[in-house]
Design a protein around this motif. Structure first.
Motif, PDB file in Angstrom:
ATOM      1  N   SER A 135     -68.762  57.999  -1.792  1.00  0.00           N
ATOM      2  CA  SER A 135     -69.637  59.191  -2.036  1.00  0.00           C
ATOM      3  C   SER A 135     -69.155  60.345  -1.043  1.00  0.00           C
ATOM      4  CB  SER A 135     -71.226  58.953  -1.676  1.00  0.00           C
ATOM      5  OG  SER A 135     -71.484  58.706  -0.658  1.00  0.00           O
ATOM      6  N   VAL A 136     -68.479  60.022   0.281  1.00  0.00           N
ATOM      7  CA  VAL A 136     -67.970  61.061   0.910  1.00  0.00           C
ATOM      8  C   VAL A 136     -66.741  61.254   0.537  1.00  0.00           C
ATOM      9  CG1 VAL A 136     -67.615  61.497   3.546  1.00  0.00           C
ATOM     10  CG2 VAL A 136     -69.390  60.289   2.867  1.00  0.00           C
ATOM     11  N   THR A 137     -65.703  60.343   0.345  1.00  0.00           N
ATOM     12  CA  THR A 137     -64.405  60.739  -0.020  1.00  0.00           C
ATOM     13  C   THR A 137     -63.788  61.131  -1.230  1.00  0.00           C
ATOM     14  OG1 THR A 137     -63.797  58.416  -0.658  1.00  0.00           O
ATOM     15  CG2 THR A 137     -63.861  58.987   1.884  1.00  0.00           C
ATOM     16  N   ALA A 138     -64.935  60.896  -2.193  1.00  0.00           N
ATOM     17  CA  ALA A 138     -64.421  61.308  -3.618  1.00  0.00           C
ATOM     18  C   ALA A 138     -64.266  62.780  -3.877  1.00  0.00           C
ATOM     19  CB  ALA A 138     -65.552  60.816  -4.630  1.00  0.00           C
ATOM     20  N   GLU A 139     -64.676  63.605  -3.089  1.00  0.00           N
ATOM     21  CA  GLU A 139     -64.505  65.055  -3.317  1.00  0.00           C
ATOM     22  C   GLU A 139     -63.525  65.503  -3.013  1.00  0.00           C
ATOM     23  OE1 GLU A 139     -67.390  64.571  -6.115  1.00  0.00           O
ATOM     24  OE2 GLU A 139     -66.271  66.688  -5.597  1.00  0.00           O
ATOM     25  N   VAL A 140     -62.517  64.818  -2.162  1.00  0.00           N
ATOM     26  CA  VAL A 140     -61.400  65.215  -1.318  1.00  0.00           C
ATOM     27  C   VAL A 140     -60.462  65.931  -2.217  1.00  0.00           C
ATOM     28  CG1 VAL A 140     -59.491  64.617   0.041  1.00  0.00           C
ATOM     29  CG2 VAL A 140     -61.423  63.950   0.723  1.00  0.00           C
ATOM     30  N   ARG A 141     -59.679  67.250  -2.210  1.00  0.00           N
ATOM     31  CA  ARG A 141     -58.616  67.616  -2.939  1.00  0.00           C
ATOM     32  C   ARG A 141     -57.302  67.262  -2.406  1.00  0.00           C
ATOM     33  NH1 ARG A 141     -60.737  71.682  -6.524  1.00  0.00           N
ATOM     34  NH2 ARG A 141     -62.909  71.719  -6.257  1.00  0.00           N
ATOM     35  N   TRP A 142     -56.557  66.904  -3.156  1.00  0.00           N
ATOM     36  CA  TRP A 142     -55.105  66.267  -2.620  1.00  0.00           C
ATOM     37  C   TRP A 142     -53.998  67.698  -2.959  1.00  0.00           C
ATOM     38  CZ3 TRP A 142     -55.275  62.056  -0.234  1.00  0.00           C
ATOM     39  CH2 TRP A 142     -56.386  61.290  -0.161  1.00  0.00           C
ATOM     40  N   PRO A 143     -53.054  67.475  -2.362  1.00  0.00           N
ATOM     41  CA  PRO A 143     -51.875  68.247  -2.496  1.00  0.00           C
ATOM     42  C   PRO A 143     -51.066  67.719  -3.607  1.00  0.00           C
ATOM     43  CG  PRO A 143     -51.340  66.914  -0.621  1.00  0.00           C
ATOM     44  CD  PRO A 143     -52.966  66.904  -0.925  1.00  0.00           C
ATOM     45  N   ARG A 144     -50.331  68.513  -4.462  1.00  0.00           N
ATOM     46  CA  ARG A 144     -49.510  68.001  -5.717  1.00  0.00           C
ATOM     47  C   ARG A 144     -48.503  66.825  -5.219  1.00  0.00           C
ATOM     48  NH1 ARG A 144     -49.739  73.257  -6.683  1.00  0.00           N
ATOM     49  NH2 ARG A 144     -47.700  73.640  -6.012  1.00  0.00           N
ATOM     50  N   THR A 169     -63.403  58.602 -20.057  1.00  0.00           N
ATOM     51  CA  THR A 169     -62.880  59.036 -18.788  1.00  0.00           C
ATOM     52  C   THR A 169     -61.684  58.205 -18.382  1.00  0.00           C
ATOM     53  OG1 THR A 169     -64.415  57.881 -17.345  1.00  0.00           O
ATOM     54  CG2 THR A 169     -65.079  59.859 -18.219  1.00  0.00           C
ATOM     55  N   ASP A 170     -60.762  58.576 -17.459  1.00  0.00           N
ATOM     56  CA  ASP A 170     -59.988  57.921 -16.787  1.00  0.00           C
ATOM     57  C   ASP A 170     -60.218  57.022 -15.680  1.00  0.00           C
ATOM     58  OD1 ASP A 170     -60.166  59.912 -14.876  1.00  0.00           O
ATOM     59  OD2 ASP A 170     -58.041  60.575 -15.148  1.00  0.00           O
ATOM     60  N   ASN A 171     -61.963  57.089 -15.453  1.00  0.00           N
ATOM     61  CA  ASN A 171     -62.485  56.457 -14.371  1.00  0.00           C
ATOM     62  C   ASN A 171     -62.093  56.850 -12.789  1.00  0.00           C
ATOM     63  OD1 ASN A 171     -64.619  54.646 -13.739  1.00  0.00           O
ATOM     64  ND2 ASN A 171     -63.278  52.903 -13.394  1.00  0.00           N
ATOM     65  N   THR A 172     -61.703  58.085 -12.575  1.00  0.00           N
ATOM     66  CA  THR A 172     -61.287  58.309 -11.329  1.00  0.00           C
ATOM     67  C   THR A 172     -62.562  59.022 -10.741  1.00  0.00           C
ATOM     68  OG1 THR A 172     -60.374  60.324 -12.212  1.00  0.00           O
ATOM     69  CG2 THR A 172     -58.819  58.641 -12.006  1.00  0.00           C
ATOM     70  N   ALA A 173     -63.514  59.485 -11.358  1.00  0.00           N
ATOM     71  CA  ALA A 173     -64.564  60.437 -10.688  1.00  0.00           C
ATOM     72  C   ALA A 173     -65.654  59.170 -10.133  1.00  0.00           C
ATOM     73  CB  ALA A 173     -65.345  61.029 -11.784  1.00  0.00           C
ATOM     74  N   GLY A 174     -66.280  59.608  -9.141  1.00  0.00           N
ATOM     75  CA  GLY A 174     -67.431  58.793  -8.543  1.00  0.00           C
ATOM     76  C   GLY A 174     -66.761  57.624  -8.015  1.00  0.00           C
ATOM     77  N   ASP A 175     -67.704  56.458  -7.991  1.00  0.00           N
ATOM     78  CA  ASP A 175     -67.368  55.180  -7.238  1.00  0.00           C
ATOM     79  C   ASP A 175     -66.594  54.379  -8.270  1.00  0.00           C
ATOM     80  OD1 ASP A 175     -69.148  54.100  -9.187  1.00  0.00           O
ATOM     81  OD2 ASP A 175     -70.536  53.668  -7.437  1.00  0.00           O
ATOM     82  N   GLY A 176     -66.440  54.661  -9.551  1.00  0.00           N
ATOM     83  CA  GLY A 176     -65.585  53.984 -10.471  1.00  0.00           C
ATOM     84  C   GLY A 176     -66.162  52.462 -11.077  1.00  0.00           C
ATOM     85  N   LEU A 177     -67.450  52.367 -10.811  1.00  0.00           N
ATOM     86  CA  LEU A 177     -68.138  51.111 -11.106  1.00  0.00           C
ATOM     87  C   LEU A 177     -69.322  51.237 -11.895  1.00  0.00           C
ATOM     88  CD1 LEU A 177     -68.667  49.851  -7.272  1.00  0.00           C
ATOM     89  CD2 LEU A 177     -66.577  49.631  -8.895  1.00  0.00           C
ATOM     90  N   SER A 178     -68.939  51.981 -13.182  1.00  0.00           N
ATOM     91  CA  SER A 178     -69.673  52.319 -13.982  1.00  0.00           C
ATOM     92  C   SER A 178     -70.280  51.127 -14.886  1.00  0.00           C
ATOM     93  CB  SER A 178     -69.215  53.442 -15.066  1.00  0.00           C
ATOM     94  OG  SER A 178     -67.925  52.823 -15.671  1.00  0.00           O
TER      95      SER A 178
END
Length: 620
Positions: free
Chosen positions: A160-169, A268-277
């Protein structure tokens, strides 16, 4: 020549897992984020070597953890502001562990490592690493005030803390890695620092990319070479390994599962949230290095807007068949040993003539409201697909229809490049539950039925070697699993108890199991001795009442259960349900001590004894 497409796919797949691990290790998100970036820069620098290793992620992980630890210098245990109470409590519990304890705990629960691999990575012997893991789990559970089965779930919630990190290409990371490789002189190092600094600015750029599986740019190992553009000679884009058109439509669910008005909620590709839907999932992907993945949700909406039934399909494509087989086993183990609250595994079946391998499981979540799940998982070539239907109540809805639905899902995949076998005449045949846990021959929490008036989940103790006392024995048999039987010593003996913490139950309430191994002939004599003692108990123990409730022998497999009531005082009786059985030379004994108000439903203990026999047989 290095393959940027493979690196890019690896980068997009592994970066979130490594960030979660580095954050859990340090409690410092900026340090963890920088360490992951630096780790991938280093990986591209050495990509030929990394790509030839058994696991690219295992190669990068120690560098990420080392960089994170080095960058984490602000204070002993740094945390971001504004954390939820749940995350803060987890970080506090981790902060009270030693660095080695944190490392073994995170490797065990947030990385796909075997015990030998875990031990090698932390520089310990297998035995020492196992002890450290047990101690770390116990300490974390104590500090976090939760049972040990919840450790993995709490660690994953840090997403929940790490999921919103934006990444360099990925291209920026590769440029930084290329600059690092050009020279090891001072000028080269300076150039690397500059490149990394550029990458760092993009980490906080609002226009940066969210973590996602790049569906248009993933190369499919083992597929036909991509065509060459006649005009430029450049490689054309690789074929999409998992198109959305290969997922089940809502109409296919409606054709096989009860309910009217099935609709597709989301894909979805299951990359959002915790991925444990999906219920019981233990991680985002069954194959941590999957090339591509999709999750689709379906539902039927009831009159008041509440979903009366829900269904899902989750599909992954792996880099090779060996990885897909491992992913298939991971899904089996998730559900055979589901760690969610009061979820019980009811039965397991082989799904015949569907893909290369397929299995169905029926589970029940006893939390209010009660839900029953029918899960199917199949592998076809490098694809692993899972179907799961959920309905309120205790009715098991159309397991044969669910098996056909799984076959329909496989037929949409098997003709694609990474696919394998398709679907023939679908059938179901009973099979043993998949062995799970640190003691795979013993019962796990998922096997245990609910008991009346109790809404808390069962928790199993750690399996230990019996020291004379056998908690599964009754006063009638007083069986022990130490010493010799027929001149042969009992080997591989283990015992554990199962309790319901926090339920304020009497001390005598509980469930115990003890197992061991003898030569087949002596194991048969062991079971016969227990049967004789139970048959003569009423003569030896005044005030005892013994009733045989099940007795079955076939070949080298036996199972016998009894209900025992023993008067311990004028106004007090102690009641037991006890079972003993064997498969060849493997033996077990299970005993349940209920109270007047807290009991299993009729037939539940006999079913539990059958499951104990399954666990013993499946792990033999």
């Amino acid at each position: 020549m290095k393959d940027p497409e493979e690196f890019d796919a690896f980068y997009k797949d592994a970066r979130e897992r490594l960030l979660l691990q580095a954050y859990a290790l340090t409690g410092d998100l900026p340090a963890a984020r920088s360490a992951v970036r630096d780790g991938f820069v280093l990986a591209w620098h050495h990509w030929r070597k990394v790509n030839r290793s058994e696991s690219a992620e295992a190669w990068v992980r120690p560098h990420v953890w080392q960089h994170a630890h080095r960058r984490h210098t602000a204070r002993v245990w740094h945390r971001e502001k504004g954390l939820t109470a749940d995350v803060k409590a987890t970080l506090d519990a981790l902060g009270r562990l030693t660095t080695t304890q944190r490392r073994v705990l995170l490797l065990a629960h947030l990385a796909t490592t075997s015990m030998p691999e875990l031990a090698r990575e932390v520089g310990l012997t297998d035995e020492t690493a196992a002890r450290e893991l047990q101690h770390a789990t116990a300490q974390f559970s104590l500090h976090r005030e939760v049972p040990s089965p919840q450790v993995a779930l709490l660690l994953r919630r840090l997403e929940s803390v790490t999921a919103e990190v934006r990444w360099p290409r990925a291209s920026i990371v590769r440029r930084a890695g290329t600059a690092r490789r050009r020279t090891h002189t001072f000028v080269g190092v300076a150039a690397t620092v500059a490149a990394v600094a550029v990458a760092g600015t993009l980490l906080t750029d609002p226009s940066g990319l969210h973590p996602t599986l790049d569906r248009a740019a993933v190369a499919v190992p083992g597929a036909s070479p991509s065509p060459v553009s006649p005009s430029s000679g450049a490689l054309a884009p690789a074929a999409e390994p998992l198109p959305e058109s290969a997922m089940l439509p809502a109409g296919a669910v409606a054709a096989r599962v009860p309910g009217r008005g099935w609709t597709t909620v989301d894909t979805t590709d299951n990359t959002a949230g915790d991925g444990l839907s999906l219920p019981c999932r233990a991680s985002r992907y069954a194959d941590p290095q999957a090339v591509d993945a999709l999750v689709r949700e379906f539902s039927v909406t009831a009159e008041k807007g509440k979903p009366a039934r829900v269904a899902w399909q989750a599909t992954e494509v792996s880099r090779h068949r060996k990885a897909a087989k491992a992913g298939f086993r991971s899904v089996e183990k998730w559900y055979s040993g589901c760690t969610e609250g009061r979820t019980q595994l009811l039965r397991t079946s082989t799904v015949e003539n569907v893909g290369d391998e397929a299995v169905q499981m029926v589970l029940r979540d006893w939390a209010d409201p009660v839900r029953t799940y029918v899960l199917g998982v199949a592998r076809s070539g490098r694809y692993v697909t899972t179907t799961l239907t959920s309905a309120r109540g205790t009715n098991i809805e159309n397991p044969s229809g669910n098996a056909v639905l799984l076959g329909t899902a496989v037929d949409a995949l098997c003709d694609l490049g990474p696919g394998g076998a398709c679907t023939g005449k679908v059938g179901l045949s009973p099979r043993d539950a998949e062995p799970v846990g640190d003691a795979p021959r013993m019962l796990v929490e998922t096997d245990l039925p609910p008991v009346s008036t109790v809404s808390r989940p069962w928790v199993a103790s750690r399996a230990t070697k019996p020291r004379g006392n056998n908690p599964a024995a009754t006063r009638c048999d007083q069986t022990v699993f130490v010493g010799k039987v027929g001149g042969k010593a009992v080997r591989e003996a283990a015992t554990r108890t199962y309790l319901v913490p926090g339920a304020k139950l009497p001390l005598e309430f509980g469930l115990s199991e003890t197992i061991g191994t003898l030569p087949a002939q002596q194991a048969g004599g062991f079971v016969d001795a227990v049967r004789r003692k139970m048959a003569g108990c009423e003569d030896r123990e005044l005030g005892s009442d013994v009733t045989s409730t099940l007795s079955r022998s076939k070949g080298d497999t036996e199972l016998h259960t009894w209900r025992v009531s023993i008067e311990v005082s004028e106004n007090t009786d102690v009641r037991y349900d006890m079972a003993v059985g064997r498969v060849g030379g493997r033996i077990f004994q299970v005993a349940f001590v209920p109270t007047a108000k807290v009991q299993m439903a009729d037939g539940a203990f006999a079913a539990l004894a059958e499951r104990a026999l399954e666990r013993l047989r499946a792990a033999s």
